[in-house]
Design a protein around this motif. Structure first.
Motif, short mmCIF file in Angstrom:
data_model
loop_
_atom_site.label_atom_id
_atom_site.label_comp_id
_atom_site.label_asym_id
_atom_site.label_seq_id
_atom_site.Cartn_x
_atom_site.Cartn_y
_atom_site.Cartn_z
N LEU A 399 8.74 55.60 52.88
CA LEU A 399 7.89 55.82 54.05
C LEU A 399 8.08 57.26 54.51
CD1 LEU A 399 5.94 54.30 55.88
CD2 LEU A 399 7.85 53.80 57.40
N GLN A 400 6.97 57.99 54.59
CA GLN A 400 7.04 59.40 54.96
C GLN A 400 6.73 59.55 56.45
OE1 GLN A 400 4.16 62.24 55.15
NE2 GLN A 400 5.94 63.10 56.19
N VAL A 401 7.77 59.37 57.26
CA VAL A 401 7.69 59.57 58.71
C VAL A 401 9.03 60.11 59.16
CG1 VAL A 401 5.97 57.77 59.17
CG2 VAL A 401 8.40 57.19 59.13
N ALA A 402 9.03 60.62 60.39
CA ALA A 402 10.29 61.00 61.02
C ALA A 402 10.70 59.87 61.95
CB ALA A 402 10.13 62.30 61.80
N VAL A 403 11.99 59.68 62.11
CA VAL A 403 12.52 58.63 62.97
C VAL A 403 13.18 59.30 64.16
CG1 VAL A 403 14.09 56.67 63.14
CG2 VAL A 403 12.85 57.11 61.02
N GLY A 404 12.82 58.84 65.35
CA GLY A 404 13.38 59.40 66.56
C GLY A 404 13.48 58.36 67.65
N GLY A 405 13.59 58.86 68.89
CA GLY A 405 13.75 57.96 70.01
C GLY A 405 12.44 57.49 70.60
N ARG A 406 11.33 58.04 70.17
CA ARG A 406 10.03 57.62 70.67
C ARG A 406 8.98 57.94 69.62
NH1 ARG A 406 7.30 62.14 72.83
NH2 ARG A 406 8.57 64.04 72.80
N SER A 407 7.82 57.33 69.79
CA SER A 407 6.72 57.55 68.85
C SER A 407 5.89 58.72 69.34
CB SER A 407 5.86 56.29 68.73
OG SER A 407 6.62 55.23 68.20
N ALA A 408 5.67 59.68 68.48
CA ALA A 408 4.89 60.86 68.85
C ALA A 408 4.53 61.61 67.58
CB ALA A 408 5.68 61.76 69.80
N GLN A 409 3.74 62.64 67.77
CA GLN A 409 3.46 63.57 66.68
C GLN A 409 4.18 64.87 66.97
OE1 GLN A 409 -0.50 64.93 66.26
NE2 GLN A 409 -0.25 65.54 64.13
N GLN A 410 4.96 65.30 65.99
CA GLN A 410 5.78 66.48 66.22
C GLN A 410 5.68 67.42 65.03
OE1 GLN A 410 9.46 64.21 67.10
NE2 GLN A 410 9.37 65.08 69.15
N ALA A 411 6.32 68.56 65.18
CA ALA A 411 6.29 69.58 64.14
C ALA A 411 7.59 69.55 63.36
CB ALA A 411 6.08 70.97 64.75
N LEU A 412 7.48 69.80 62.07
CA LEU A 412 8.63 69.75 61.17
C LEU A 412 9.02 71.17 60.77
CD1 LEU A 412 10.47 67.79 59.54
CD2 LEU A 412 8.85 68.04 57.66
N HIS A 413 10.30 71.50 60.96
CA HIS A 413 10.83 72.81 60.59
C HIS A 413 12.02 72.61 59.68
CE1 HIS A 413 8.37 74.81 63.74
NE2 HIS A 413 8.62 73.70 64.43
N CYS A 414 11.98 73.18 58.48
CA CYS A 414 13.06 73.04 57.50
C CYS A 414 13.68 74.40 57.21
CB CYS A 414 12.54 72.42 56.20
SG CYS A 414 11.97 70.72 56.39
N SER A 415 14.97 74.38 56.91
CA SER A 415 15.68 75.62 56.57
C SER A 415 15.29 76.07 55.18
CB SER A 415 17.19 75.40 56.65
OG SER A 415 17.56 75.00 57.94
N GLU A 416 15.14 77.36 55.01
CA GLU A 416 14.82 77.92 53.71
C GLU A 416 16.03 77.79 52.79
OE1 GLU A 416 12.27 79.48 50.94
OE2 GLU A 416 11.83 78.97 53.03
N GLY A 417 15.82 77.18 51.61
CA GLY A 417 16.91 77.05 50.65
C GLY A 417 17.81 75.85 50.88
N HIS A 418 17.52 75.05 51.89
CA HIS A 418 18.34 73.86 52.13
C HIS A 418 17.42 72.79 52.71
CE1 HIS A 418 21.50 71.17 52.85
NE2 HIS A 418 22.48 72.03 53.14
N SER A 419 16.80 72.00 51.80
CA SER A 419 15.80 71.03 52.23
C SER A 419 16.39 69.89 53.03
CB SER A 419 15.06 70.47 51.00
OG SER A 419 15.98 69.83 50.13
N ALA A 420 17.72 69.74 52.99
CA ALA A 420 18.33 68.64 53.75
C ALA A 420 18.35 68.94 55.25
CB ALA A 420 19.74 68.37 53.24
N ILE A 421 18.30 70.21 55.63
CA ILE A 421 18.37 70.57 57.05
C ILE A 421 16.95 70.79 57.54
CG2 ILE A 421 19.27 72.20 58.72
CD1 ILE A 421 21.57 72.78 56.87
N CYS A 422 16.39 69.76 58.17
CA CYS A 422 15.06 69.82 58.75
C CYS A 422 15.13 69.28 60.17
CB CYS A 422 14.06 69.01 57.92
SG CYS A 422 13.70 69.74 56.31
N HIS A 423 14.41 69.93 61.06
CA HIS A 423 14.41 69.52 62.45
C HIS A 423 13.00 69.14 62.85
CE1 HIS A 423 18.09 72.36 62.96
NE2 HIS A 423 18.41 71.20 62.42
N VAL A 424 12.88 68.10 63.64
CA VAL A 424 11.60 67.68 64.20
C VAL A 424 11.57 68.11 65.65
CG1 VAL A 424 10.11 65.74 64.70
CG2 VAL A 424 11.46 65.74 62.62
N LEU A 425 10.63 68.99 65.97
CA LEU A 425 10.53 69.55 67.31
C LEU A 425 9.15 69.27 67.88
CD1 LEU A 425 12.20 73.01 66.63
CD2 LEU A 425 13.28 70.99 67.64
#
Length: 1481
Positions: A399-425
């Protein structure tokens, strides 16, 4: 690990071999310019790494049994040969004439490969590029020049002959070279299509090789023909489904195709089979599925820790991808798999939040668990889906979604060279990558285990998983304190949520103190820092000196739980700091949030908090809570919420499955931003009239704007009076605010006031939020509901993001779609923009413990382009969802009626933004992009037509058809009907209580066509039935067997269904079985997409075809039966004519013979046939003819014997010489009917009335005189009252052709002795034996007569008559009258012989007969049986004598009694000779 283990050949058990394999694979696949994409430029650097490893080799060449990675060893052995023994590396694949190669090493390596490799398929699926390495070696071998030794030269010379391609296979060779030289699509798993005609050429070549034995010296041609004709090279572009089917076919057929060519023939061959296998390995094993998702992505087998899976990785410089390539595993995943096995012995439901490339999810899926893998990054989720397909897992859902404390649409920001570090803002601009954020509770209701690895969003994930946490699943949690603090949270908040839900068992990771020298750069441990003075200490804890930070961290772990009753230690520790100089460890309950406010600089210190990988569980949990019927329970991903009237109350992005395309509403968003800018500039001077005008003006800006609102912070709207601004706490406002005369709000209820609204229990504030809509509504939102409630997303999400710095000044955010009840009763989405003022705004503080899904930060001073301002409220515009365009995913279309993106249903494809229905024989691919031919549709269609046709044809051909009669016969107490065809009746018919009946038609026999009673029958054979002849039908026994029968018979229909069988199954049961099969196949066909019209049309077509086939079968059977009947009629007629011809030949009646010949000519016989018949008839009659007794007793024969022998009573030995030798042999000049040569048997010279078919077999000896024979025969005829002219004897003197036996000496007469005697006696059926004397009979001294008696006894049913001359007959009577002594003397005389001493005229005959007796039962047994027979004869003579006395006839005739020979003597009561009267005279 054995060869049978799927992970063995990939070397998945060793991480070192894994990294070496992946380096090999990367270097072998990077060269795009080579047809096989191999590169030697960097492979040489791997050789020292291999040589430095303890690989288990004994002498550098051989791989010993039990080697951990034979594939890797063989690969590097080949590389070593190429690098060390050739100049290939130095010359960049351009060998020189002086290149040298050690072919012994090559052949030894091939021998190792032959012994160690389980199969070609194992090498293909292992991932080791062995085929590519062999391609390089193959290119070098056939381009080398001078060789080092004569042995090497001879070996390569031998194998070099194999490099030639046989002439007949050159077209196929050209096809394969063209296919191989087709360039690949960059970055894609691309296999070129076979050239047109290649597969046909391969099939034709394979057949010619098989039938014409072509290419005997080129076995690789056979392998190439099999490889191509089997369809292993693609003929059409393949997608996911094509890859799966092709890989399965490749795995199952590859070894069969390459059977003719071993490893040596593949290498030393002119065929590019190795290069083809290398490309197939790259496409099917490595690149397929993965590179379809992202260019240049490929699959690698992971290290078996504890399971090995195929993981899709990218070729980019990313830490996660590089770790998979170089290490092949994440230790965390192995720990989770092993722990999950301990958690539950049965498969359970596992949730993987932050799955990344999916190592943990894939391993758990392969271990049998049902897994929901959640990944927010679209590229990683797509790769994970490809990995799931690559491993063939059906129990892993991505399932391609982000999991958080509420349902919303947010922006995804990932670190260059490290795909494991991504933040949903929060969404900041239209160009950012948007992702739907949902809560875990909205996805599933329960699970047995949850893994969370979200790089600092752990708190948000757990905050949205309160329902799941209440069921206490096992938690595998990776804490990232640094990232948590970047989001204004901490690991303490994470553990607080976990402890609030009752968890009490925590598996500590031990020391995670990564000691860094820089401030705030650690992940859980921060160097040169200590916690600020605001941190709260764990009470009552004073630790002794601690040697190091790891020990300090351990003390905090021991005090994690807040309940002091669990330990003597005080608890609730969340963080710690450590002073190395004083060895002082301090434990804290709370250390604040963020970084700048929580930490302070302290050189030499270490500050730490809970971090690392944790296994958290509840000690009292029972996993049966979440298992129903052995399967983990989970809720649907879409949770429908509805009003009682059926209208939707709310919508989430997960419900819609689409991202609203808000780029078209940039102008509408600018309207809200303009309102916010106006209010921020005007500040407290804005009046209600101005607000109303501003809102109505906004409505006119766009038809897409349904409504506009301006919502202020509580107690923040300044009511103006003549004396200035009035604060909300002014006594004048205690009862509300009057509207005043001429107020713009006068249309509302008077007196209009602003009452206080209860924000939450015990907290009342004044809210003000004017709102207008396109439908004419003007209202204060505060009158309708508490818009400052913590669950109002459109207000608090915007407020929190703005106050937390996540949103720039005058930028807004789109909220989640919702159903606006009351005002518009439509589904809408709101765009919110914060606005500010320069003066402070009254603060509102939420009570502790309140659930704040969107947060409620304290209002604070913010730096804006207008200066230092405070947040004042939110300006919004509402957009009707019917006006929104949605970007739907691949294969999805937007449903305007439901405002949902929906996947095109199965059986459709995307065409021009709509779902186009595929043809019913087609099926849609997974992404609904194409309609492909549905193989299952074809299979089910063929099955349906086959079974329907089979059922109809089998029933129609078996039921109620005519059983044509062939003949009748009298057997087994009834009349047997023979049919032309099998009736297929089961023998169980005979066990029925009432025999069945049948009806006969057109037979030509009245007794059958119209019987007195119905004909009852029994089954007696496959094509025979027995008519039971009852009293009323006894006349049927009068039916002649030779009569010309015709017509047919039929059985009753119901009886046929019960008893006629098909494949030994009764037709009724067969019909029901076929009906069940047809219905089952039809249902499968229906599920495959067939329409009812097609089913009915197909059924009609099959019915018509089946009827035609049944009619054809019946016609064919009828024609065959009629042909058999006609033929039988012709044969009967011919048989009758042949019988007449035979009788004419016996009588020598030329008139009758001529008539028979003419008749046979009329029925189709030719003259040649008649001549052959004449020859066979005369030959048969000559062999079966006997001499009449009348001739033997006649004077002409006696005179002939006397004249020729010149004796009065000559013996037959004497007659032999005078009859068959001398000047005038009898019959010498007469042709023999048996062979056509001159010299016939004596019987052939006799007149026809003395020469007829034998009636008796005469057992005698040639020592007898003519008188003895005549006397005995004359006495026999007299006693039996037989007519001498009707009795014909098989008398060897007359019947055998003595010219062949005696004169020409071509046989001694004893060849095939046993068969000749038995056949003759069986044909004649009765024997007459002449004894010359009862006292010492010559008969019992001759081996021939003894053998004849033995043969008659052995046959058992041949009656034997003993005949004596008249004189000996009288002597025997006199001897019997002497009583016991006389009878004993008779018996002793007849038994005084030994067959071993018997003789024959011919010594050769004597040897042969005796040898036959010795080889069978022996002389003693022969003597015993003949003596028994003679005693039986004497006993019968005595009985006849007694009977004659009793009847006072006084006449005794011992010759008239026939004694039936027996195999063994009948055991009756012996005769009591002592009881006989004295018979002496």
């Amino acid at each position: 690990m054995s060869l049978a283990d799927p992970d063995f050949w990939t070397c998945a058990a060793d991480g070192g071999w894994h990294s070496m394999r992946e380096m090999d694979a990367r270097f072998m696949m990077y060269e795009e310019t080579s047809p096989v994409r191999t590169s030697l430029a960097r492979l040489a650097g791997l050789l020292p790494i291999w040589q430095s490893r303890a690989t288990g080799l004994t002498d550098g060449e051989l791989v010993r049994p039990g080697q951990r990675c034979p594939a890797g060893e063989i690969f590097f052995m080949l590389l070593d040969i190429i690098v060390v023994n050739t100049g290939l590396m130095r010359d960049q694949l351009k060998p020189k004439d002086d290149n040298i190669i050690d072919t012994a090493a090559v052949l030894k390596t091939l021998q190792v490969l032959q012994v160690r490799a389980p199969s070609y398929e194992a090498v293909l699926s292992s991932g080791w590029p062995l085929f590519g390495m062999l391609v390089i070696l193959q290119e070098g071998l056939f381009r080398l020049g001078r060789l080092a030794a004569h042995q090497s030269r001879s070996l390569l010379g031998h194998w070099g002959d194999m490099a030639t391609v046989c002439q007949e296979a050159l077209p196929l060779h050209g096809f394969l070279m063209a296919w191989l030289n087709t360039e690949s699509e960059p970055g894609a798993a691309f296999l070129p299509l076979l050239p047109p005609g290649a597969r046909h050429e391969a099939t034709a070549l394979k057949q010619r090789i098989y039938y014409e034995d072509l290419c005997g010296q080129d076995p690789s041609a056979v392998a190439a023909a099999r490889l191509v004709s089997s369809g292993l090279l693609p003929e059409a572009k393949w997608n996911v489904t094509g890859w799966r089917q092709g890989y399965r076919r490749l795995s199952s057929l590859l070894d069969h195709a390459l059977v003719p060519a071993g490893w040596g023939r593949l290498l030393f061959s002119g065929w590019p089979l190795l290069a083809i296998l290398h490309r197939l390995q790259e496409a099917y094993v490595r690149e397929a599925l993965c590179s379809d998702v992202e260019p240049y992505a490929y699959a690698i087998p992971s290290v078996a820790d504890p399971l090995s899976v195929w993981v899709c990785v990218r070729r980019r410089a990313d830490i996660v991808d590089e770790r998979w390539r170089m290490e092949g595993s994440f230790p965390d995943c192995g720990h989770i798999v092993r722990a999950t096995r301990e958690i539950s012995t049965r498969p359970c439901y596992f949730i993987d939040v932050g799955a990344n490339l999916g190592g943990c999810a894939l391993m758990l899926g392969r271990d049998g668990h049902e897994v929901l893998a959640i990944e927010a990054v679209p590229a990683l989720a797509s790769l994970l889906k490809a990995s799931v397909l690559r491993n063939g897992l059906t129990n892993v859902e991505v399932l391609q979604v982000a999991v958080g404390g509420r349902s919303a649409q947010q922006a995804l920001h990932c670190s260059e060279g490290h795909s494991a570090i991504c933040h949903v803002l929060p969404e900041t601009d239209e160009q950012s990558v948007k992702v739907a954020t949902v809560t875990l509770d909205s996805l599933v209701s329960a699970a047995c285990a949850v893994k969370i690895d979200v790089e600092g969003s752990e708190y948000e994930v757990l905050k949205g998983a309160t329902k799941i946490l209440q069921s206490h699943p096992h938690l595998f949690l990776e804490l990232h304190p640094y990232e948590l603090r970047e989001r204004w949270s901490s690991s303490a908040d994470v553990f607080d949520i976990i402890l609030e839900n009752g968890y009490d068992t925590f598996e500590s990771p031990g020391c995670t103190a990564a000691l860094h020298g820089d401030l705030w750069k650690g992940n859980g441990t921060y160097g040169h820092a200590r916690w600020a003075r605001g941190a709260i200490l764990v009470p009552g804890v004073q630790l002794p000196p601690i040697p190091g930070p790891c020990d300090c961290e351990r003390e905090c772990h021991l005090r994690l739980l807040p309940d002091p009753s669990r330990s003597a230690l005080r608890g609730n520790c969340r963080c710690w700091d450590f002073d190395p100089h004083r060895e002082l460890c301090t434990l804290y309950r709370s250390c604040g949030t963020g970084l700048g406010d929580a930490l302070e600089v302290a050189p030499g210190w270490f500050a730490g908090e809970l971090s690392g990988n944790w296994h958290i569980s509840f000690s009292g949990s029972a996993f049966t809570r979440i298992v129903l019927n052995g399967k983990a329970v989970k809720s649907q991903h879409i949770i429908p919420l509805a009003e009682p009237d059926g209208r939707q109350l709310a919508m989430t992005y997960l419900d819609i499955h689409a991202t609203p395309d808000m780029s078209v509403f940039a102008d509408e968003a600018q309207v809200a931003r303009g309102v916010a800018a106006t209010l921020s500039i005007l500040g407290e001077d804005v009046t209600p009239e101005q607000l109303l005008k501003l809102l109505h003006t906004n409505l006119l800006q766009s038809q897409a704007i349904f409504g506009c609102a301006i919502a202020f912070e509580p107690d923040s709207y300044p009511w103006n009076s003549s004396s200035g601004s009035v604060s909300p706490q002014h006594p004048a406002l205690s009862s509300g605010v009057s509207s005043g005369n001429g107020s713009t709000w006068a249309n509302l209820t008077e007196p209009w006031t602003l009452p206080q609204t209860e924000l939450w229990h015990g907290e009342k504030r004044v809210l003000y939020g004017p709102y207008v809509t396109q439908t004419g509504i003007s209202m204060d939102l505060a009158n309708a509901y508490n818009y400052f409630g913590p669950n109002e997303e459109w207000y608090h999400a915007c407020r929190s993001h703005f106050l937390e710095g996540g949103m720039e000044f005058l930028t807004g955010m789109w909220g989640s779609p919702y159903f606006d009840e009351g005002a518009g009763n439509i589904e809408m989405v709101t765009y919110s923009v914060p606005f500010t003022r320069s003066t402070p705004v009254p603060k509102v503080t939420a009570p502790a413990g309140m659930d704040l899904p969107f947060g409620m930060p304290e209002n604070r001073k913010l730096q804006t382009p207008l200066g230092e301002h405070f947040f004042w409220g939110v300006a919004t515009v509402d957009i009707d969802l019917n006006m929104i365009k949605f970007r739907c995913g691949t294969g999805q279309v937007f449903d305007a009626g439901r405002n949902r993106c929906k996947m095109c249903p199965l059986g459709t494809r995307m065409r021009n933004s709509s779902c186009e229905v595929c043809e019913e024989y087609q099926g849609s691919v997974e992404d609904r992009s194409e309609c492909l031919f549905n193989v299952f549709y074809l299979i089910h269609a063929l099955n349906f037509h086959f079974w329907l046709a089979l059922g109809l044809i089998s029933l129609g051909s078996r039921i109620q058809h005519n059983f044509y009669l062939l003949q009748v016969s009298h057997e087994k107490g009834g009349l047997v009907l023979h049919f032309c065809n099998k009736h297929c009746l089961h023998l169980s018919t005979n066990r029925a209580q009432q025999l069945p009946t049948l009806r006969v038609h057109l037979s030509g026999c009245r007794l059958l066509d119209k019987p007195a009673r119905p004909l009852k029958f029994k089954v007696v054979g496959e094509s025979q039935v027995l008519i039971v002849c009852e009293e009323e039908n006894k006349e049927m026994f009068n039916i002649d067997e030779m009569c010309n029968i015709a017509g047919y018979a039929r059985f009753p229909l119901w009886w046929e269904l019960m008893h006629i069988t098909f494949c030994r199954i009764p037709m009724l049961l067969y019909f029901l079985l076929m009906l069940a099969i047809i219905l089952s196949v039809m249902l499968l066909w229906v599920f495959s997409g067939v329409s009812l019209v097609t089913v009915l049309a197909s059924t009609g077509c099959v019915l018509v075809v089946s009827v035609l086939v049944v009619l054809a079968i019946r016609k064919a059977r009828a024609a065959t039966a009629h042909s058999k009947q006609r033929r039988r009629k012709e044969l009967l007629a011919e048989k009758e004519l042949i019988q007449k011809f035979s009788e004419a030949c016996w009588e020598a009646n030329q008139q009758l013979e001529h008539e028979a010949r003419v008749a046979l000519l009329h029925v189709g016989w030719t003259e040649e046939d008649l001549d052959e018949l004449t020859y066979r008839t005369l030959k048969c009659q000559s062999q079966e003819a006997g001499v009449s007794v009348a001739y033997l007793l006649s004077d002409p024969f006696l005179n002939l014997a006397r004249v020729r022998s010149k004796e009065t009573n000559p013996s037959f030995y004497t007659l032999k010489d005078v009859f068959f030798f001398g000047d005038d042999p009898i019959g010498k000049n007469i042709p023999c009917p048996r062979d056509g040569r001159l010299g016939c048997a004596l019987v052939d010279t006799l007149p026809r009335h003395h020469r007829q078919q034998c009636t008796h077999y005469l057992s005698w000896t040639w020592k007898y005189t003519v008188g003895t024979v005549q006397d005995a025969l004359d006495f026999w005829l007299e006693e039996t009252q037989l007519n001498s002219r009707r009795v014909f004897l098989y008398m060897c003197f007359f019947v055998n052709n003595q010219y062949r036996i005696l004169y020409e000496c071509d046989g001694a007469g004893s060849a095939n002795l046993e068969d000749v005697f038995e056949a003759t006696l069986n044909r004649i059926g009765e024997m007459v034996a002449i004894l010359d004397d009862w006292r010492s009979p010559v008969y019992l001294t001759r081996i021939w007569t003894i053998f004849e008696q033995f043969t008659a006894i052995k046959l058992g049913d041949v009656p034997v008559t003993i005949v004596l001359p008249s004189e000996q007959n009288g002597s025997l009577i006199s001897q019997i009258r002497e009583g016991e002594d006389g009878i004993l003397q008779v018996t002793q005389s007849l038994c005084a012989f030994e067959s071993a001493n018997a003789t024959a005229f011919s010594p050769q005959d004597e040897r042969k007969v005796k040898s036959l007796i010795e080889d069978t039962i022996g002389f003693e047994e022969v003597d015993s049986r003949i003596k028994t027979f003679m005693l039986d004869w004497v006993g019968n003579v005595v009985q006849e004598y007694m009977k004659s006395l009793m009847s006072r006839s006084g006449h005794l005739s011992p010759v008239v009694k026939k004694v039936r020979s027996r195999n063994s003597r009948r055991r009756s009561d012996p005769l009591d000779f002592a009881a006989l009267p004295d018979l002496s005279i």
